[in-house]
Motif scaffolding. Structure first.
Motif, PDB file in Angstrom:
ATOM      1  N   UNK A 144     -10.257 -28.024  -4.448  1.00 22.33           N
ATOM      2  CA  UNK A 144      -8.920 -27.914  -3.885  1.00 22.33           C
ATOM      3  C   UNK A 144      -8.678 -26.489  -3.408  1.00 22.33           C
ATOM      4  N   UNK A 145      -8.030 -26.350  -2.268  1.00 22.55           N
ATOM      5  CA  UNK A 145      -7.727 -25.021  -1.742  1.00 22.55           C
ATOM      6  C   UNK A 145      -6.670 -24.376  -2.623  1.00 22.55           C
ATOM      7  N   UNK A 159      -3.343 -30.074   9.927  1.00 23.72           N
ATOM      8  CA  UNK A 159      -3.229 -29.067  10.979  1.00 23.72           C
ATOM      9  C   UNK A 159      -3.791 -27.742  10.459  1.00 23.72           C
ATOM     10  N   UNK A 160      -3.926 -26.776  11.333  1.00 22.44           N
ATOM     11  CA  UNK A 160      -4.431 -25.467  10.925  1.00 22.44           C
ATOM     12  C   UNK A 160      -3.279 -24.475  10.794  1.00 22.44           C
ATOM     13  N   UNK A 192      -8.015 -20.645  10.988  1.00 19.87           N
ATOM     14  CA  UNK A 192      -8.780 -21.890  10.881  1.00 19.87           C
ATOM     15  C   UNK A 192      -8.559 -22.627   9.573  1.00 19.87           C
ATOM     16  N   UNK A 193      -7.771 -22.044   8.676  1.00 16.82           N
ATOM     17  CA  UNK A 193      -7.492 -22.693   7.390  1.00 16.82           C
ATOM     18  C   UNK A 193      -6.718 -23.985   7.642  1.00 16.82           C
ATOM     19  N   UNK A 200       1.410 -21.261  12.987  1.00 17.29           N
ATOM     20  CA  UNK A 200       1.885 -20.046  13.642  1.00 17.29           C
ATOM     21  C   UNK A 200       2.524 -20.392  14.986  1.00 17.29           C
ATOM     22  N   UNK A 201       1.908 -21.308  15.733  1.00 15.46           N
ATOM     23  CA  UNK A 201       2.490 -21.730  17.014  1.00 15.46           C
ATOM     24  C   UNK A 201       3.834 -22.417  16.810  1.00 15.46           C
TER      25      UNK A 201
END
Length: 71
Positions: free
Chosen positions: A3-4, A55-56, A14-15, A61-62
């Motif tokens: 798990x992250x 999603x990344x 890219x996470x 951020x976008x």
């Protein structure tokens, strides 16, 4: 697959946002490194992040940029 750990694993564009996502100081540092001290979480963006599984962080951020532009 482990798990992250949103508290201590390195975060970059890219996470992948996982279903175990947590709004942590580590996440705040990532956004502040991109947007400076003007970055602030608000409730609706935190909710968006919780529902952004798959999603990344670049996508996040976008989304933050999009929300700032609409203010």
């Amino acid at each position: 697959m482990e798990k992250f750990d949103w508290h201590k694993n390195p975060i970059d564009d890219y996470t992948i946002i996982t279903d175990s996502y947590k709004t942590t100081q580590n996440v705040r540092r990532y956004f502040k490194s991109k947007f400076g001290e003007s970055f602030k979480f608000d409730r609706t963006f935190m909710d968006w992040m919780k529902n952004a599984t798959g999603l990344t962080m670049a996508d996040a951020a976008q989304e933050w940029i999009r929300r700032q532009a609409s203010k």
